[in-house]
Design an enzyme around this catalytic site. Structure first.
Site, PDB file in Angstrom:
ATOM      1  N   CYS A   2       0.866  -1.013  -0.012  1.00 20.45           N
ATOM      2  CA  CYS A   2      -0.303  -0.017  -0.093  1.00 20.45           C
ATOM      3  C   CYS A   2       0.797   1.432  -0.010  1.00 20.45           C
ATOM      4  O   CYS A   2       2.059   1.561   0.657  1.00 20.45           O
ATOM      5  CB  CYS A   2      -1.011   0.097   1.324  1.00 20.45           C
ATOM      6  N   ARG A  27       4.673   0.513  -5.829  1.00 22.18           N
ATOM      7  CA  ARG A  27       4.672  -0.162  -4.980  1.00 22.18           C
ATOM      8  C   ARG A  27       4.075  -1.639  -5.197  1.00 22.18           C
ATOM      9  O   ARG A  27       3.905  -2.480  -4.184  1.00 22.18           O
ATOM     10  CB  ARG A  27       4.303   0.579  -3.413  1.00 22.18           C
ATOM     11  N   TRP A  75      -2.829  -2.465  -1.495  1.00 26.22           N
ATOM     12  CA  TRP A  75      -2.478  -3.965  -1.975  1.00 26.22           C
ATOM     13  C   TRP A  75      -3.289  -4.747  -1.143  1.00 26.22           C
ATOM     14  O   TRP A  75      -2.942  -4.862   0.328  1.00 26.22           O
ATOM     15  CB  TRP A  75      -1.171  -4.077  -1.749  1.00 26.22           C
ATOM     16  N   ASN A 101      -1.322   1.618   5.982  1.00 29.93           N
ATOM     17  CA  ASN A 101      -0.525   0.607   5.178  1.00 29.93           C
ATOM     18  C   ASN A 101      -0.118  -0.315   6.379  1.00 29.93           C
ATOM     19  O   ASN A 101       0.627   0.217   7.185  1.00 29.93           O
ATOM     20  CB  ASN A 101       0.624   1.353   4.493  1.00 29.93           C
ATOM     21  N   GLY A 102      -0.456  -1.539   6.104  1.00 28.78           N
ATOM     22  CA  GLY A 102       0.122  -2.241   7.121  1.00 28.78           C
ATOM     23  C   GLY A 102      -0.839  -3.363   7.547  1.00 28.78           C
ATOM     24  O   GLY A 102      -2.036  -3.415   6.881  1.00 28.78           O
ATOM     25  N   GLU A 488      17.872 -15.836 -10.934  1.00 34.58           N
ATOM     26  CA  GLU A 488      17.383 -14.517 -11.149  1.00 34.58           C
ATOM     27  C   GLU A 488      16.849 -14.287 -12.357  1.00 34.58           C
ATOM     28  O   GLU A 488      15.776 -13.630 -12.649  1.00 34.58           O
ATOM     29  CB  GLU A 488      18.673 -13.513 -10.902  1.00 34.58           C
ATOM     30  N   LYS A 492      13.146 -13.183 -13.017  1.00 34.01           N
ATOM     31  CA  LYS A 492      12.513 -11.903 -13.662  1.00 34.01           C
ATOM     32  C   LYS A 492      11.373 -12.299 -14.874  1.00 34.01           C
ATOM     33  O   LYS A 492      10.549 -11.574 -14.924  1.00 34.01           O
ATOM     34  CB  LYS A 492      13.726 -11.363 -14.449  1.00 34.01           C
ATOM     35  N   GLU A 495       8.095 -12.806 -12.974  1.00 33.95           N
ATOM     36  CA  GLU A 495       7.642 -11.792 -12.313  1.00 33.95           C
ATOM     37  C   GLU A 495       6.776 -10.762 -13.375  1.00 33.95           C
ATOM     38  O   GLU A 495       5.589 -10.549 -13.044  1.00 33.95           O
ATOM     39  CB  GLU A 495       8.808 -10.795 -11.758  1.00 33.95           C
ATOM     40  N   HIS A 511      18.746 -34.471 -12.254  1.00 35.50           N
ATOM     41  CA  HIS A 511      18.083 -34.980 -10.816  1.00 35.50           C
ATOM     42  C   HIS A 511      16.643 -34.522 -10.855  1.00 35.50           C
ATOM     43  O   HIS A 511      16.125 -34.466  -9.982  1.00 35.50           O
ATOM     44  CB  HIS A 511      18.769 -34.627  -9.712  1.00 35.50           C
ATOM     45  N   LYS A 610       6.690  -3.713  -4.742  1.00 29.54           N
ATOM     46  CA  LYS A 610       7.928  -3.332  -4.899  1.00 29.54           C
ATOM     47  C   LYS A 610       8.651  -3.351  -3.559  1.00 29.54           C
ATOM     48  O   LYS A 610       9.833  -3.838  -3.354  1.00 29.54           O
ATOM     49  CB  LYS A 610       8.137  -1.748  -5.297  1.00 29.54           C
TER      50      LYS A 610
END
Ligand code: G6P
Length: 615
Positions: A2, A27, A75, A101-102, A488, A492, A495, A511, A610
């Site tokens: 948020c 965010r 969010w 926010n929280g 990574e 990417k 995401e 394996h 974010k």
């Protein structure tokens, strides 16, 4: 997560808040809302969707008048993303309005009590419970808004950055913080409130960052009063001058922030080591590190804690720290570490890596490590962030604001800092030869040029993206220093394109993942000149034998892999220890182009945030 924005002053609050919310879009969020107060009437508009949807909603429904206002991007945590659950929330009387926010963890028991006292609820959120708790305290105890907020916050468990105003107090906004960020911009007879400074940077360079468990009463045209929430102690406001400028938070001609940030890497990597890597003198100078070098060198082990992409940077450091400085390293997901009752002693050094400096799990892991007596060193990008303040010492990456949710330049600058630390420790400890040390200083100084060269393959990578954009799965393989790069690269792609991708150590392919390989499966292999080159070539043969499609990252001039692979992406030659700084570039570009071709929201991918300020 948020974002919150607020304004109290002499200008119209509406455009300031709407633009501010747009700046905080990075965010991650799923709904947005705004409340304005002109001293007579409170107006509120909110909606599921983006800030542009909010603007449309506001166009028909409110007059947009008022020089006091608060706005929010949500969010979802408690309750699905819909109009009712969006913020701001009114209290039952309609007199108090809040954004938050929280997470309020004990909201359900408080809600039950409030329902027993006759309160009704119009959303599923914990935030609506909080605003009604404040209202109940205000009435029952006959106190003013500030006091009621303080009493309420002493009753709740959880994390918050809140802004709340009262219809009876047209010149006042009350804010408070615990665990979620909150900055107050201080202008001429006006104040701005936001999750970070980007919403108000064109109005003022002066900001106050509230500490955890602090609240502030902000009055129009007057001073800010800050207090400790627990013991009511008055805190003298500390006004910081910000280094941020407006260009840094705009796209500068690029289609997306992510692309701009990928292209910024040559210059920000240089910014990261400027004044720190003194090649001619053979010196690495890191202000935050110097006095703690004995702690690192005598440590039983180094524990690196981080989340997401920062965790991948930590994995790269495991190789350099062990290879050069001969200090045992463990790399931990902060979220697992904090709940595992880990064995930590005063002889351990903990390195916490975080772009935002606000990730809730990393912060909790730091607090745990400190409690157990470890020395904690922070590597953050955001100056003044909570993690940078919570750690004993640290180094900033100086990558500038990273707005794209998918982290790019933060990753390479984190690796740059970690590489400098590892080299410095090895040099002081004597575990690296003078010539190897000097060679690495020179080569690190060449990285910006190499990254710029790697970026030149952009058009070719775009063509490769065209071929594979409709694949449903990808496998990424790398060995040694490039195993974390494979992780990574896969992250990417997941995401921003929503294509399933897995990163694997190349030798582990046998394996499990090899069972997935057929002609539909693109396999991205990092096959640069290294100690493992021959072995990676064998892995490529194994994939070919099963008709998998190979996209290989190779060193300039490579001939062997070029023959075998379906497509190659070249990077300049650099010592293996530094290759993650260049091999990661084509993988960032590949994900970017695939996501653009699939028409994804590159800078704000669905469901992601974010800065993850809840656990
Ligand atoms: C989120 C972001 C990632 C980031 C991770 C850790 O998931 O979307 O890009 O790597 O958090 O964030 P931090 O700010 O602690 O590096």
């Amino acid at each position: 997560m948020c974002g919150i924005v607020g304004y109290i002053g002499h200008r119209d609050a509406y455009p300031i808040i709407i633009n501010g919310l747009k700046r905080l879009e990075y965010r991650g969020y799923d709904s947005a809302g705004i409340a304005l107060y002109d001293g007579t009437q409170i107006e509120l508009a909110k909606t599921k969707g983006k800030v542009v949807d909010l603007e449309q909603r506001a166009n028909g429904s409110i007059s947009k008048k008022g020089t006091l206002g608060i706005g929010h991007t949500r969010w979802a945590t408690h309750g699905v993303p819909n109009d009712a659950n969006s913020h701001p929330h009114y209290s039952n009387s309609g007199e108090l309005v809040i954004i938050h926010n929280g997470i309020i963890e004990n909201y359900s028991s408080i809600k039950k009590e409030l329902i027993n006292r006759g309160y009704t609820f119009h959303s599923d959120t914990d935030t609506e419970v909080l605003v009604n708790l404040i209202e109940e305290i205000k009435k029952k105890e006959s106190v003013k808004l500030g006091k009621a907020v303080q009493i309420a916050l002493n009753q709740v468990v959880g994390a918050y950055a809140i802004a709340v105003f009262d219809k009876n107090k047209p010149n006042e906004i009350v804010v408070a913080k615990l665990g979620s960020p909150l900055a107050i911009g201080v202008g001429e007879d006006e104040f701005f409130i936001a999750s970070d400074a980007s919403p108000f940077i064109e109005f003022t360079n002066n900001a106050i960052y509230l500490e955890d468990e602090e609240m502030a009463i902000i009055r129009r045209g007057k001073d800010i009063k800050i207090r400790k929430i627990k013991n009511d102690k008055v805190v003298k406001p500390f006004v910081q001058e910000l280094q941020l400028n407006i260009e840094q938070i705009e796209k500068g001609g690029y289609d997306h922030f992510m692309l701009k940030e990928i292209y910024e890497q040559p210059s920000v990597i240089k910014d990261t080591y400027r004044g720190r890597l003194l090649v001619d003198q053979g010196i690495i100078k890191l202000g935050g590190l110097e006095e703690y070098i004995p702690k690192f060198i005598n440590a039983d082990r180094i524990i690196i804690i981080a989340c997401g992409t920062s965790w991948h940077a930590g994995l790269v450091a495991e190789y350099t720290f062990e290879d050069w400085a001969r200090i045992p390293v463990e790399v931990e997901y902060a979220s697992e570490f904090r709940y595992r009752n880990p064995v930590i002693t005063e002889k351990d050094v903990v390195i916490a890596i975080s772009q935002s400096g606000e990730t809730a799990d990393t912060l909790a892991a730091i607090k745990l490590a400190k409690k157990k007596g470890a020395f904690v060193y922070g590597i953050c990008n955001v100056v003044g962030s909570t993690i940078s303040r919570e750690t004993h010492s640290g180094t900033y990456t100086h990558a500038g604001p990273e707005i794209g949710v998918a982290s790019t330049k933060a990753f390479t600058t984190q690796i740059t800092v970690l590489t400098m630390i590892a080299l410095k420790l090895a040099h002081v400890k004597g575990t690296i030869s003078k010539s190897d040390y000097m060679m690495h200083l020179h080569e690190l100084d060449m990285i910006p040029t190499h990254v710029a060269a790697a970026l030149k393959s952009n058009d070719k990578i775009k063509e490769i993206a065209k071929v594979f954009k409709d694949a449903t799965n990808f496998l990424y393989l790398g060995r040694g220093y490039n195993f974390p790069v494979a992780l990574e690269g896969a992250l990417k792609l997941k995401e921003i394109s929503y294509i399933h991708a897995e990163g694997y150590p190349a030798a582990e392919m046998k394996h499990g993942p090899i069972a997935l390989i057929d002609e539909q499966m693109p396999v991205v292999v990092i096959a640069i000149n290294s100690n493992h080159y021959g072995k990676v070539v064998s892995n490529i043969e194994e994939i070919k034998a099963r008709k998998g499609k190979i996209i290989a990252v190779v060193t300039e001039g490579d001939t062997v892999v070029r023959e075998l692979a379906d497509y190659v992406m070249e990077v300049p030659k650099t010592p293996e220890t530094l290759t993650p700084l260049v091999t990661t570039i084509p993988l960032q570009l590949l994900s970017y182009h695939i996501a653009v071709m699939l028409d994804r929201n590159v800078d704000q991918p669905r469901n992601l945030a974010k800065s993850v300020t809840v656990e």
